[in-house]
Scaffold this active site. Structure first.
Site, PDB file in Angstrom:
ATOM      1  N   ASP A   1      58.630  31.924 -21.759  1.00 28.22           N
ATOM      2  CA  ASP A   1      58.256  33.272 -22.202  1.00 28.22           C
ATOM      3  C   ASP A   1      59.454  34.220 -22.148  1.00 28.22           C
ATOM      4  O   ASP A   1      59.695  34.997 -23.076  1.00 28.22           O
ATOM      5  CB  ASP A   1      57.060  33.821 -21.418  1.00 28.22           C
ATOM      6  CG  ASP A   1      57.043  33.406 -19.962  1.00 28.22           C
ATOM      7  OD1 ASP A   1      57.625  32.361 -19.629  1.00 28.22           O
ATOM      8  OD2 ASP A   1      56.467  34.136 -19.138  1.00 28.22           O
TER       9      ASP A   1
ATOM     10  N   ASP B   1      58.651  23.554 -30.867  1.00 30.60           N
ATOM     11  CA  ASP B   1      58.000  23.852 -32.136  1.00 30.60           C
ATOM     12  C   ASP B   1      58.018  25.360 -32.367  1.00 30.60           C
ATOM     13  O   ASP B   1      58.390  25.846 -33.439  1.00 30.60           O
ATOM     14  CB  ASP B   1      56.557  23.326 -32.064  1.00 30.60           C
ATOM     15  CG  ASP B   1      55.862  23.385 -33.406  1.00 30.60           C
ATOM     16  OD1 ASP B   1      56.554  23.466 -34.434  1.00 30.60           O
ATOM     17  OD2 ASP B   1      54.615  23.359 -33.423  1.00 30.60           O
TER      18      ASP B   1
ATOM     19  N   LYS C   1      58.474  25.585 -18.368  1.00 27.71           N
ATOM     20  CA  LYS C   1      57.476  26.472 -17.754  1.00 27.71           C
ATOM     21  C   LYS C   1      57.147  25.876 -16.386  1.00 27.71           C
ATOM     22  O   LYS C   1      55.976  25.670 -16.025  1.00 27.71           O
ATOM     23  CB  LYS C   1      56.236  26.562 -18.661  1.00 27.71           C
ATOM     24  CG  LYS C   1      55.180  27.549 -18.224  1.00 27.71           C
ATOM     25  CD  LYS C   1      55.559  28.988 -18.480  1.00 27.71           C
ATOM     26  CE  LYS C   1      54.539  29.929 -17.855  1.00 27.71           C
ATOM     27  NZ  LYS C   1      54.907  31.356 -18.014  1.00 27.71           N
TER      28      LYS C   1
ATOM     29  N   TYR D   1      51.965  17.132 -27.566  1.00 30.17           N
ATOM     30  CA  TYR D   1      51.728  16.591 -28.897  1.00 30.17           C
ATOM     31  C   TYR D   1      51.184  15.172 -28.899  1.00 30.17           C
ATOM     32  O   TYR D   1      50.896  14.629 -29.957  1.00 30.17           O
ATOM     33  CB  TYR D   1      53.024  16.634 -29.718  1.00 30.17           C
ATOM     34  CG  TYR D   1      53.180  17.940 -30.427  1.00 30.17           C
ATOM     35  CD1 TYR D   1      53.338  19.104 -29.702  1.00 30.17           C
ATOM     36  CD2 TYR D   1      53.135  18.023 -31.810  1.00 30.17           C
ATOM     37  CE1 TYR D   1      53.466  20.323 -30.342  1.00 30.17           C
ATOM     38  CE2 TYR D   1      53.260  19.227 -32.454  1.00 30.17           C
ATOM     39  CZ  TYR D   1      53.435  20.377 -31.716  1.00 30.17           C
ATOM     40  OH  TYR D   1      53.555  21.569 -32.350  1.00 30.17           O
TER      41      TYR D   1
END
Ligand code: NAD
Length: 342
Positions: free
Chosen positions: A214, A238, A180, A128
C-alpha cells in the site's frame, strides 16, 4: 547467446484484431534494425479457432517448444464463457514464471517526466493459483467464499534472482521487494525472506530495499523516481504494473515479456482493439518495444537500443504520432518514421 551473424529461430503469432497490422509494422522495423530472427508463423486465439478450431493449436505449442522464443500479437478472448485465455494457457504451458514490464516516459509533456521503471511480477504462484471454494450456510450456497494463495520458497527465490540478475545485467542500481508481510505474514513474509536472502548475493552491486504494497502504491504516485526495479508477488504485480503504465501514459504503449527457464514470450499489453481493427490506425509501439525486449533477451542489446532510440526520435523530434497519442499518423506513417530514423 547468438553471434551477430547467426539466425535465431522464433515463433511469430500475429494475433487477432489489430494484431496483424502491428505485427507487420514491427517486422518492418526489426528488418531495418537488422534483427536476426527467422520466423515460424503460427496462430492462436480467434485466428486459431478459424484455422483449426483450437485457440491454442498444437502446432503453435510445438513451434514455441522448438524455438523457445515467441513474439505474440494480442489475442481475442470471449468474455464470460467461451474458451480459456490462450495467454494464461501459454504462461502455464511453458512455466513463464517472470512477467517483465518496463515503464518509460516516451512522450514528453505527460503527468510525469523521465520515468524509467521496471516491474518484475511473479507469474505462476500467489493468489492466482485459484484455490477457491464456497461454503453454504442455510439456504445460501455461496454464503462464504474462501481463497488461498500459494507462495513457495523456490518460486520466491527464483523470481527475486531473476529481478536481481536483470538489474545487474542492465546497469540498474536498486531492487525493491514489495510485500504485505505485516499482515499476510506467511504468504508474503516468505517472499520477503527469500528476497532478502537473494539480495545478500548482490551486495555491493545492486542495492535492495523493501516496501509494503500500500505504501509502495502511494509512493509510486508521489515520487516514482525513487524506484528502479520492483519485484513482487503475482497479484500485487498485476496491480502495480498497470499503475506504472499509468505513470507513463497508459497501457496502450506498454510492452511485456513472459519469461521462463525454457521459453520466453514477448507481447504488447493492450488487447486486439476490435473497434479500430483493419483501419490502419493502430499504434504499433507496444509490440515494437516488446520486440526490442526480445532482442535484449537474446543478447542483441545494441539493436534493441537502436530501435528504442529511433522510436524516441520519431515521437519526440519528428512528432509523428498515431491517433491514440493525439497525432494524425497512420500505422504505416509511424512505421516509416521509425525506419527512417533507423
Ligand atoms: P483493448 O486493449 O483491445 O482496447 C481498449 C481501447 O484501447 C480501445 O479503444 C482500443 O481501440 C484502444 N487500443 C488498444 N490498443 C491500441 C493500439 N495499439 N493503438 C491504438 N489504440 C489502441 O482492450 P479490450 O477492448 O478490453 O479488449 C479487446 C480484446 O482483446 C478482448 O477480446 C480481450 O480479451 C483481448 N485482450 C487481449 C490481450 C492479450 O492478448 N495480451 C490483452 C488485453 C485484452
Amino acid at each position: 547467446m547468438a553471434t551477430p551473424s547467426q539466425k535465431i529461430p522464433a515463433t511469430l503469432i500475429p494475433g487477432d484484431g489489430i494484431g496483424p497490422e502491428v505485427t507487420e509494422a514491427t517486422l518492418e522495423i526489426l528488418a531495418a534494425a537488422g534483427a536476426p530472427f527467422e520466423w515460424e508463423r503460427r496462430t492462436a486465439g480467434m485466428g486459431g479457432i478459424e484455422a483449426c478450431g483450437d485457440p491454442l493449436p498444437p502446432e503453435t505449442i510445438a513451434s514455441i517448444r522448438r524455438t523457445r522464443l515467441a513474439l505474440k500479437g494480442p489475442l481475442t478472448t470471449p468474455i464470460g464463457g467461451g474458451y480459456r485465455s490462450s495467454n494464461v494457457r501459454l504462461r502455464e504451458e511453458f512455466q513463464l514464471y517472470a512477467n517483465l514490464r518496463p515503464a518509460r516516459t516516451l512522450v514528453p509533456g505527460g503527468r510525469f517526466e523521465d520515468i524509467d521503471l521496471v516491474l518484475v511480477r511473479e507469474n505462476l504462484e500467489g493468489l492466482y493459483v485459484g484455490h477457491e471454494h464456497y461454503i453454504p450456510v442455510g439456504d445460501d450456497p455461496r454464503a462464504v467464499a474462501i481463497g488461498s494463495g500459494v507462495n513457495t520458497r523456490a518460486g520466491a527465490t527464483r523470481i527475486c534472482e531473476f529481478a536481481f540478475d536483470y538489474a545487474a545485467r542492465h546497469g540498474r542500481k536498486k531492487v525493491t521487494l514489495v510485500h504485505k508481510a505485516n499482515v499476510l505474514k506467511a504468504l508474503t513474509g516468505l517472499f520477503l525472506e527469500a528476497g532478502r536472502e537473494v539480495a545478500k548475493k548482490y551486495e555491493g552491486r545492486v542495492a535492495c530495499d523493501d516496501r509494503i504494497i500500500d505504501a509502495c502504491a502511494m509512493q509510486l504516485v508521489m515520487n516514482p523516481w525513487q524506484f528502479d526495479v520492483i519485484v513482487t508477488t503475482n497479484l500485487f504485480g498485476d496491480v502495480l504494473s498497470d499503475l506504472n503504465a499509468g505513470l507513463v501514459g497508459g497501457l496502450g504503449m506498454a510492452p511485456a515479456g513472459n519469461i521462463g527457464t525454457d521459453a520466453a514470450i514477448f507481447e504488447a499489453v493492450h488487447g486486439s482493439a476490435p473497434d479500430i481493427a483493419g483501419k490502419g490506425l493502430a499504434n504499433p509501439l507496444a509490440l515494437v518495444l516488446s520486440a526490442a525486449m526480445m532482442l535484449d533477451h537474446v543478447g542483441h542489446q545494441d539493436k534493441a537500443t537502436r530501435i528504442r532510440t529511433a522510436v524516441d526520435r520519431a515521437l519526440r523530434d519528428d512528432n509523428v504520432r498515431t491517433g491514440d497519442l493525439g497525432g494524425k499518423a497512420s500505422t504505416k506513417d509511424f512505421t516509416r518514421a521509425v525506419v527512417k530514423r533507423l
